[in-house]
Design an enzyme around this catalytic site. Structure first.
Site, PDB file in Angstrom:
ATOM      1  N   ARG A 130      44.942 103.297 139.391  1.00  0.00           N
ATOM      2  CA  ARG A 130      44.373 104.099 138.314  1.00  0.00           C
ATOM      3  C   ARG A 130      43.756 103.149 137.287  1.00  0.00           C
ATOM      4  O   ARG A 130      44.479 102.375 136.648  1.00  0.00           O
ATOM      5  CB  ARG A 130      45.473 104.953 137.668  1.00  0.00           C
ATOM      6  CG  ARG A 130      45.011 105.705 136.462  1.00  0.00           C
ATOM      7  CD  ARG A 130      46.082 106.620 135.872  1.00  0.00           C
ATOM      8  NE  ARG A 130      45.545 107.157 134.646  1.00  0.00           N
ATOM      9  CZ  ARG A 130      46.071 107.002 133.431  1.00  0.00           C
ATOM     10  NH1 ARG A 130      47.232 106.371 133.288  1.00  0.00           N
ATOM     11  NH2 ARG A 130      45.472 107.485 132.378  1.00  0.00           N
ATOM     12  N   GLU A 186      51.715 107.102 134.368  1.00  0.00           N
ATOM     13  CA  GLU A 186      52.134 105.855 133.721  1.00  0.00           C
ATOM     14  C   GLU A 186      53.636 105.907 133.500  1.00  0.00           C
ATOM     15  O   GLU A 186      54.182 106.954 133.125  1.00  0.00           O
ATOM     16  CB  GLU A 186      51.504 105.670 132.324  1.00  0.00           C
ATOM     17  CG  GLU A 186      50.111 105.150 132.302  1.00  0.00           C
ATOM     18  CD  GLU A 186      49.592 104.961 130.877  1.00  0.00           C
ATOM     19  OE1 GLU A 186      50.386 104.634 129.973  1.00  0.00           O
ATOM     20  OE2 GLU A 186      48.381 105.164 130.685  1.00  0.00           O
TER      21      GLU A 186
HETATM   22  O1  IFM Z   1      49.424 100.528 126.987  1.00  0.00           O
HETATM   23  C1  IFM Z   1      49.614 101.897 126.802  1.00  0.00           C
HETATM   24  C2  IFM Z   1      48.568 102.686 127.544  1.00  0.00           C
HETATM   25  O2  IFM Z   1      47.286 102.317 127.181  1.00  0.00           O
HETATM   26  C3  IFM Z   1      48.727 104.156 127.247  1.00  0.00           C
HETATM   27  N1  IFM Z   1      50.080 104.576 127.495  1.00  0.00           N
HETATM   28  C4  IFM Z   1      51.143 103.797 126.936  1.00  0.00           C
HETATM   29  C5  IFM Z   1      50.972 102.333 127.282  1.00  0.00           C
HETATM   30  C6  IFM Z   1      52.111 101.505 126.671  1.00  0.00           C
HETATM   31  O3  IFM Z   1      52.117 101.636 125.286  1.00  0.00           O
END
Ligand code: IFM
Length: 475
Positions: free
Chosen positions: A79, A367
């Protein structure tokens, strides 16, 4: 308990994630225009270590090596995000061919390595020219985003099937226009909710544009969601939990998945009338999706603040509108270097939250990851804390599947250390360590564990046998 890939369906997607501004560098290359993060990084004190988007991981020039590294880790998907200012340097007008060529080459290289590209259209790098016209507070920015989405779909639609319109509109609106700790660094109070609305409208228009250009594309949105619990069952604490769950989760989930904003949150923000005027937009915002991406890192245990209590200070930054009415409670849980409490079970909570609203919708963790103060010793990074965090959350995915939740994939944040926004380069989330002076990549122990789990060639023979600590939190 140990995590095994064989406990997951064979088609389960295993990936890593990054974002353009955080890794690419080359901010002046090939006609790229300035973004709000280039401008914000020049504001004294805005970024913890005075860092900028240069050189980041110099990925713009080193992407072939980085893709090869991913293949060796054994991931099946990657991703990444497309930088809007590379495609439309001023945020409007025709495609900058050189910018598009970079993402085409990246996607083709991924495919050649058997890795499926997942493209996010907006991971926070708004062209500065659009911010000069009031950015996401201006309704027209949503139209511009729809136009941009169409250009990218035209340019990459034959090599990219999986699309995410926005990453974490909560951050873009409430941190960018509320607390001001993110670019563009504005503090417009509760009007930051209007920026959120324009982002969601842009998402809906982006979905329309993607579907028009590529009817068979797989299209979703990524939200950052938090597991929220009240510190006690007192009516005041329960209401604090309602408020923060409303701002963090329901304010984004409900318009997208059910077509209506939560009225209690609009009332808390004093925004009911403005949102009535734009209520027709929810038909666009709630465009049917193929999946929802969820970014999960931590949870909030909240209390109604006693008079004079400090709220949302420290690692969470200054309060954003509405959050000043809630006190984050320290339960004594272990925390990462970001100060975020570790609570893998909360990943199941947020999956359930989305599933309850749309039981038919496939879900992905787009994420999940942790920052720790890594050190390279004799060419190795023994990041056992991160390895453990990763395994605990992979096991939470397995628990979610056992509960029948439609979880289809997991993307680790992040492939490699990178520019962590207001923290600059002082916080490292990577499975791969990056020496920013030499651009040397070193696969950390967590990365080797992931490779072992996935069956990649970088597998570390010691990793599969590592026992997982039974509990994650003492309360
Ligand atoms: O680095 C960030 C990312 O860009 C977006 N979600 C959280 C991550 C960690 O803070």
């Amino acid at each position: 308990m140990t995590a095994h890939r064989s406990h997951f369906p064979p088609e389960f997607v295993w990936g890593t994630a990054t974002a353009s501004f955080q890794i690419e560098g080359a901010t002046d290359a090939d006609g790229r225009g300035p973004s709000i993060w280039d401008a914000f990084a020049r504001v004294p004190g805005a970024i913890a270590d005075g860092a900028t988007g240069e050189p980041a991981d110099d990925h713009y020039r080193r992407f072939r090596d980085d893709v090869a590294l991913m293949a060796d880790l054994g991931v099946t998907a990657y991703r990444f995000s497309v930088a809007w200012p590379r495609i439309q340097p001023d945020g409007t007008g025709p495609t900058n061919a050189a910018g598009m060529a970079f993402y085409r080459e990246l996607s083709e290289t991924l495919l050649a390595h058997g890795i499926t590209p997942w493209a996010t259209l907006y991971h926070w790098d708004l062209p500065q020219s659009l911010e000069d016209r009031d950015g996401w507070l201006e309704r027209d920015t949503a139209q511009r985003f729809g136009e941009y989405a169409g250009l990218v779909a035209d340019g990459l639609g034959d090599v990219v099937d999986h699309w995410i319109t926005l990453n974490e509109p909560w951050c873009s609106s409430f941190l960018g226009y509320g607390s001001g700790v993110h670019a563009p660094g504005r503090q417009v109070g509760a009007r930051s909710a209007q920026a959120a609305h324009h982002l969601l409208l842009g998402h809906g228009l982006g979905v329309q544009a993607l579907r028009a250009a590529r009817p068979r594309a797989t299209v979703g949105l990524t939200l950052n969601l938090y597991s929220v619990q009240p510190a006690s069952q007192s009516p005041a604490d329960l209401d604090a939990a309602r408020r923060i769950d409303g701002l963090s989760n329901r304010f984004f989930l409900e318009p997208v998945l059910t077509g209506a904003y939560p009225q209690d949150v609009l009332a808390d923000l004093g925004q009911t009338r403005w949102f009535e005027e734009v209520s027709a937009d929810t038909a666009v915002i709630a465009a049917p999706l193929d999946f929802l991406g969820i970014n999960y890192y931590s949870r909030h245990v909240v209390a109604d603040p006693p008079l004079g209590a400090t709220v949302l200070g420290g690692p969470a930054g200054p309060a954003y509108p509405g959050s000043e009415t809630v006190q984050m409670v320290d339960t004594g849980a272990p925390r990462t270097f970001m100060g975020w409490p570790i609570h893998p079970e909360g990943m199941v909570d947020v999956l359930q939250m989305a599933h309850a609203l749309r039981p038919d919708l496939p879900l992905y963790i787009t994420e999940n990851g942790s920052a720790y103060p890594d050190v390279v010793v004799d060419g190795a990074v023994e990041d056992e804390d991160r390895r453990r965090y990763l395994e605990q959350h992979v096991l939470a995915c397995s628990a979610a599947l056992q509960q029948g939740l439609p979880l289809r994939g997991y993307f680790a944040w992040s492939l490699m250390d990178n520019f962590e926004w207001a923290w600059g380069y002082s916080r490292r989330f990577g499975l791969v360590h990056v020496d920013y002076d030499t651009q040397q990549r070193t696969v950390k122990r967590s990365g080797r564990w992931f490779a072992s789990f996935l069956g990649g060639s970088l597998a570390d023979a010691a990793s599969p046998a590592t026992p997982l600590a039974p509990t994650t939190e003492q309360e």
